[in-house]
Write a protein that holds these residues in place. Structure first.
Motif, PDB file in Angstrom:
ATOM      1  N   LEU A   5      32.756  91.737 150.507  1.00  0.00           N
ATOM      2  CA  LEU A   5      33.881  91.023 149.887  1.00  0.00           C
ATOM      3  C   LEU A   5      34.487  91.893 148.793  1.00  0.00           C
ATOM      4  O   LEU A   5      33.788  92.659 148.141  1.00  0.00           O
ATOM      5  CB  LEU A   5      33.401  89.700 149.275  1.00  0.00           C
ATOM      6  CG  LEU A   5      33.006  88.598 150.250  1.00  0.00           C
ATOM      7  CD1 LEU A   5      32.415  87.406 149.483  1.00  0.00           C
ATOM      8  CD2 LEU A   5      34.228  88.147 151.055  1.00  0.00           C
ATOM      9  N   PRO A   6      35.793  91.775 148.565  1.00  0.00           N
ATOM     10  CA  PRO A   6      36.425  92.553 147.498  1.00  0.00           C
ATOM     11  C   PRO A   6      35.800  92.235 146.150  1.00  0.00           C
ATOM     12  O   PRO A   6      35.248  91.151 145.946  1.00  0.00           O
ATOM     13  CB  PRO A   6      37.887  92.075 147.531  1.00  0.00           C
ATOM     14  CG  PRO A   6      38.076  91.384 148.817  1.00  0.00           C
ATOM     15  CD  PRO A   6      36.733  90.882 149.257  1.00  0.00           C
ATOM     16  N   ILE A   7      35.887  93.186 145.258  1.00  0.00           N
ATOM     17  CA  ILE A   7      35.396  92.972 143.902  1.00  0.00           C
ATOM     18  C   ILE A   7      36.493  92.324 143.060  1.00  0.00           C
ATOM     19  O   ILE A   7      37.597  92.863 142.953  1.00  0.00           O
ATOM     20  CB  ILE A   7      34.943  94.300 143.274  1.00  0.00           C
ATOM     21  CG1 ILE A   7      33.624  94.739 143.912  1.00  0.00           C
ATOM     22  CG2 ILE A   7      34.810  94.180 141.756  1.00  0.00           C
ATOM     23  CD1 ILE A   7      33.109  96.063 143.414  1.00  0.00           C
ATOM     24  N   VAL A   8      36.151  91.174 142.468  1.00  0.00           N
ATOM     25  CA  VAL A   8      37.024  90.537 141.494  1.00  0.00           C
ATOM     26  C   VAL A   8      36.368  90.752 140.131  1.00  0.00           C
ATOM     27  O   VAL A   8      35.255  90.295 139.903  1.00  0.00           O
ATOM     28  CB  VAL A   8      37.169  89.034 141.799  1.00  0.00           C
ATOM     29  CG1 VAL A   8      37.938  88.339 140.678  1.00  0.00           C
ATOM     30  CG2 VAL A   8      37.871  88.840 143.132  1.00  0.00           C
ATOM     31  N   SER A   9      37.046  91.476 139.266  1.00  0.00           N
ATOM     32  CA  SER A   9      36.474  91.807 137.957  1.00  0.00           C
ATOM     33  C   SER A   9      37.372  91.205 136.865  1.00  0.00           C
ATOM     34  O   SER A   9      38.246  91.868 136.324  1.00  0.00           O
ATOM     35  CB  SER A   9      36.391  93.325 137.808  1.00  0.00           C
ATOM     36  OG  SER A   9      35.953  93.655 136.504  1.00  0.00           O
ATOM     37  N   PHE A  24      31.005  86.053 138.721  1.00  0.00           N
ATOM     38  CA  PHE A  24      30.437  87.188 137.998  1.00  0.00           C
ATOM     39  C   PHE A  24      31.504  87.937 137.200  1.00  0.00           C
ATOM     40  O   PHE A  24      32.658  88.004 137.586  1.00  0.00           O
ATOM     41  CB  PHE A  24      29.750  88.135 138.991  1.00  0.00           C
ATOM     42  CG  PHE A  24      29.075  89.297 138.328  1.00  0.00           C
ATOM     43  CD1 PHE A  24      28.000  89.096 137.465  1.00  0.00           C
ATOM     44  CD2 PHE A  24      29.522  90.596 138.539  1.00  0.00           C
ATOM     45  CE1 PHE A  24      27.385  90.171 136.836  1.00  0.00           C
ATOM     46  CE2 PHE A  24      28.907  91.671 137.917  1.00  0.00           C
ATOM     47  CZ  PHE A  24      27.842  91.450 137.065  1.00  0.00           C
ATOM     48  N   ASN A  25      31.074  88.458 136.051  1.00  0.00           N
ATOM     49  CA  ASN A  25      31.846  89.437 135.248  1.00  0.00           C
ATOM     50  C   ASN A  25      31.021  90.697 135.167  1.00  0.00           C
ATOM     51  O   ASN A  25      29.827  90.616 134.884  1.00  0.00           O
ATOM     52  CB  ASN A  25      31.944  89.016 133.777  1.00  0.00           C
ATOM     53  CG  ASN A  25      32.849  87.841 133.498  1.00  0.00           C
ATOM     54  OD1 ASN A  25      32.910  87.415 132.352  1.00  0.00           O
ATOM     55  ND2 ASN A  25      33.519  87.306 134.496  1.00  0.00           N
ATOM     56  N   ASP A  26      31.611  91.863 135.291  1.00  0.00           N
ATOM     57  CA  ASP A  26      30.826  93.056 134.987  1.00  0.00           C
ATOM     58  C   ASP A  26      30.903  93.399 133.502  1.00  0.00           C
ATOM     59  O   ASP A  26      30.004  94.002 132.955  1.00  0.00           O
ATOM     60  CB  ASP A  26      31.235  94.230 135.878  1.00  0.00           C
ATOM     61  CG  ASP A  26      32.717  94.476 135.834  1.00  0.00           C
ATOM     62  OD1 ASP A  26      33.211  94.970 134.807  1.00  0.00           O
ATOM     63  OD2 ASP A  26      33.413  94.153 136.820  1.00  0.00           O
TER      64      ASP A  26
END
Lengths: 470, 470, 470
Positions: free
Chosen positions: B31-35, B413-415
């Motif tokens: 899945l694409p990364i949502v940041s 999630f947040n990085d």
């Protein structure tokens, strides 16, 4: 019921992980025991006389045991504890042991059970789990063994594979047994630890008398601030010289520290040394002295241990009838972040200083202690202490500290016990739990297996030697 | 030692559970990364110039790395950190990298180790675990790669499969890079976040100057309460328009909120805007402004993030010598229940408002945060933050929040990182840990496997998009 | 999606451990249910009339359900909750049920989901997991069943294998249903519990009126301190005689206790009984009354329960619109060590007194509660309560209390619910989780399997009977 000490005990049940844990444990199982902090009696090793009867050796002095039995309605008198007023108490070791055996089921799931099973099974060769029905037989077995040379203190020290064992003495102790040990030619290494609480705590009812005695022992004017500080320096040197001490220990109700201007500290000492100090002054003086002790550690190289946060003798009826250390101590919520700031601002950045922090407030592991030890060069985390010196306590310690502080800001294991016979059992629990934790990291591919072997050795042996400079 | 990124890493060791986790992970891995929250530099994407040398890219800016090395006696100067007084510091990237490699074992068991292994192995194709012996070789490998077009910021953004990446800018930032990005035609989506701490915190030493600048940028009289509030509205609109912001962020020392009567708020602003405000006024003003920001979020639809409870720059020697963000920040015990009550009474019942709460005090997960988020429509729980953005931290988050707040009151999630190269590694850890947790629920028959697949997708992708309105 | 209640649900996934858990569970699965603390309505059993429609039985009264739906934006009116001002609300049970079904995914991973699946599947024979598409069918199935004799309250009580069920009544309750039950000849054992909060809490807005009524019911002068205390004694006797009560229950905002000199207590009562008492007086009076209640328990043998530490009705908008118990209660950080000291100094050493402590602050399990209960003869630990009455909550309870307090200072399980139909499901969760924990101890060789069987029976049955003297 048969008493078995299963070779896989305490390892995770999952087979892949257990196999790794077993391998890691093989690499550390036979390492010497380094016991850098504890409360055994140096007289045992200096005099090397037989231990007393089984009840007085294994039960009466063990406050973990007393607290559990007391909580279920057993009278302390019946466990052989003499009331301070000289009232009657059970004096027959066999009867005490039988009463204990009758309640042995209370210890299911507790570390006391694991330690006692190990002592009975491994040290004395007992083949059945203790219960009322076999209490007299077990008592006789242990009593008989204790009369034999192989069960003298020095023999057990050697049998247990102990490399070094630290005791703890107050600042006023003359270290006669350590002196005797030094002159005895015995190759065992039993060292002392400088624990100056009784000359630091103004709330101690003997504080004034202690200060006088402190002056006599050191030749310093311990009613002047500079003389008092110098007396500590003299006494620390004495503990190093006569007792081979490498560490100090400080049992304070809180972690509060202070770093007062010289004149304020002197004035504070003037107030508390007169006696009758206020609660606030007493707390501030203890706070100031933690910083003073840290400065002295920086100068003389002694590792500093802080054991804070216990409401001692929470039960006034038990304390007044039987005295301290009868199981009525209760942990307190403890703050480290603001309380330690003054001390850390003064010495926290010193890479050559070792300050080992302990806690009974596990909530601080991840929130305060690991972040502090993972930043300040002077700080190390002591192992799980007292109520948390147990399988689950050890698991929580690693789970909550490792990711922020790593392994190398921790100080190895302490058994912290006066129960000499259980020392190997306690190190055994720690080694198994650490191997289990490392095995989980390996099984989950969070750590390489070769690296885990290195870490296991460090946790079992290397870190304690380094932290305490042994 | 060979560097391996095992395909089953972080999954539970137990085979039944691992198999389920693997299946769940297959469904979310790509899945694409949502940041939606982080601290990368928008200039990287606007300018698309090569990153600097490996040490300045991977080590010097990483306060997780600095804190661990510093805690073990490594000097920050030797890690390339320039003292504020212009004193000497290591400037050779190779030497910094070598020193880091020599201490790489300190990171065993930490998330930094997992992230860095991933970056070296996956991004740069390094085949050995970093150690002193191979440090120069690894440095050369990375240094060489960084000169190639495939390692330019935009190339990596695309290679990493990022769908949207939020940066964080202060209220006074002019967003030149975001503007440039908007005009560039590049299809990457790099958006900003409105972080107004520097015009809200009266304890900020530049507060007065910041207020003036705030007025210049917005054309408002920022020395009047109404003008000041209007300036925020204007600036929030600017961040939305120029930087495509969908969220604000607030880093306060506590979670205290207030909802003063208009006249009291105005009088308070009058006092703090003059400068030299008392500690109590400063705290009250920050508290009031959280409620003001929440009201503005209700009006303009921006998601509001609160990151509270850190003692910034706890180590004064490090802060004064090197400045902030050098590893000396320590979490604080944090109260949410009474502190948030004024704000929640005002806007907590608004279903169209998203307020995302973060914490560094894990003790509040089960006791305060899950109960609050499991009741108030406006509240969501942010993912494990900072010290807890780690496998064990993530496990504790799910274990302690799910049963009361469920999955759907959490925000994905947040990085939360400035370490751009490690962003996929951080999302990878989160996805794996969430799949492991879901797999445990499935294996213990607490959740159906088909449902777990749905939840896994929501945790990895859907919830973040919804919470931040992306 | 098929609804399955897997026979291995909640057991650890690891096969060795699961096999042991299964064996332990077989030994306790069919033990009678002892429910010593809860909030079912005695009228159900006294009148034995059919339950109302499915929505009013299963959804509207369940504050766990209301809080979760409300947190995701569902209006309480739409869930059938009548506003206090008589405003409109959904009255169609089918519509309420459909709305609930539409949001059933929100409960994934929560205990509500496990309880409701059990009720629908096991009690009503529903074969599919509830969702919007089958909501009407499930509603009809349940609605139909509820009209049948097998689903009358007494029938279900018998079908569920309940041995004893305690309800909770205020001190002013006349116990008409318990009286009727006593005279009915029905063999079910439904007993009451003395919960005197409404005549103890000066912050209760009806306190003055309650005191008057208390006097009428007991024939005592409840405006004098001695008369007030005597009224409690009279009423406790009435609850024992008419309602077969064996326990009292106290829901206080904190655990603060006090043990004032007689004259001070009398003066305090004089102030609070006049009404309009200060916050400090109200808190001190509640504190004093905990000690008074403990003294009465010592005299009359009633077990005393303390349920402290909740911010009731944290959400003022919900409380003022809909009243209490609508999901807006939030746990508070709670102190036990100093707060309980006065009470414990007075009665803590009494082996014949049972005081059961509950908490919503899990941080106190290992730090405060287990050490206190592991020492004081009068103290027992209640099971995980409210937000923590869940698989993970139960796991944490055993992990954090067992090593210090053992199993025998705990009080067995409470379902503490008004959701009668879910009582077996709740005991089922507790029995499974305890068997899983014991299985882990056995699999890790920390406890013998035969001993684990004993403990499992005690946790499921014996300890509750002993703690509540049933």
């Amino acid at each position: 019921m048969k008493l078995t000490l299963h070779p896989d005990r305490l390892f995770p049940a999952e087979e892949r992980t257990r196999r790794i844990a077993r391998g890691l444990h093989e690499g550390v199982r036979d390492l010497p025991i380094v016991s850098p902090h504890g409360h055994t009696d140096p007289a045992w090793f200096a005099l090397n006389e037989p231990f007393p009867d089984p009840a007085r050796l294994l039960i009466t002095p063990d406050h973990y045991v007393l607290r559990m039995l007391y909580s279920q309605g057993v009278r302390l008198e019946d466990m052989g504890i003499p009331p301070l007023d000289g009232g009657p108490h059970e004096e027959d070791g066999g009867a005490i042991f039988r009463l204990f055996a009758k309640h042995y089921h209370l210890f299911r799931g507790t570390p006391s059970r694991m330690w006692l099973d190990w002592v009975l099974g491994e040290v004395f060769g007992c083949e059945e789990v203790l219960e009322e029905a076999n209490a007299d037989g077990v008592y006789a077995l242990v009593d008989d063994a204790l009369r034999r040379p192989a069960f003298l203190p020095r023999s057990l020290y050697e049998r247990f594979g102990i490399e070094v064992l630290a005791t703890t003495e107050g600042a006023l102790d003359e270290l006669v047994h350590h002196r005797a040990l030094g002159e005895s030619g015995w190759k065992g290494r039993v060292i002392t630890t400088y624990r100056p609480d009784d000359v630091i705590d103004p709330d101690n009812s003997c504080f004034a008398a202690n200060l006088r005695r402190f002056g006599e022992l050191t030749g310093q004017d311990t009613l002047s601030w500079q003389g008092y500080l110098e007396a500590h320096r003299v006494r620390r040197a004495y503990f190093r010289e006569v007792g081979s001490a490498t560490a100090t220990d400080h049992g304070h109700p809180t972690t509060r520290t202070a770093n007062l201007p010289e004149a304020d500290a002197e004035a504070l000492f003037g107030r508390v040394s007169k006696g009758g100090s206020s609660k606030a002054d007493a707390e501030l003086f203890r706070a100031q002295m933690l910083t003073e002790m840290a400065r002295m550690s920086l100068a003389d190289g002694m590792t500093m241990q802080i054991h804070p946060g216990v409401a001692r003798s929470h039960n006034p009826a038990v304390a007044s009838r039987f005295g301290p250390d009868k199981g009525g101590d209760i942990p307190l919520q403890t703050d480290y972040v603001s309380a330690l700031a003054p001390l850390l601002a003064e010495v926290g950045n010193e890479p050559d200083l070792n300050i080992i922090l302990f806690t009974l407030d596990e909530d601080t592991y991840a929130r305060e202690l690991a972040p502090l030890a993972g930043h300040y060069p002077a700080l190390l985390l002591g192992p799980p202490w007292w109520f948390h010196d147990s399988p689950e306590g050890m698991r929580r310690f690693r789970e909550r500290t490792t990711e922020t502080a790593g392994f190398y800001n921790t100080a190895g294991f302490n058994d912290d016990t006066r129960a000499f016979l259980s020392i190997p059992a306690r190190h055994d629990v720690a080694r198994r739990m650490d191997c289990g934790w490392l095995a989980q990291l390996v099984a989950e591919h969070r750590l390489g297996e070769a690296e885990a072997h290195d870490v296991a050795r460090d946790l079992a042996y290397g870190l304690a030697k380094a932290a305490y400079r042994l």
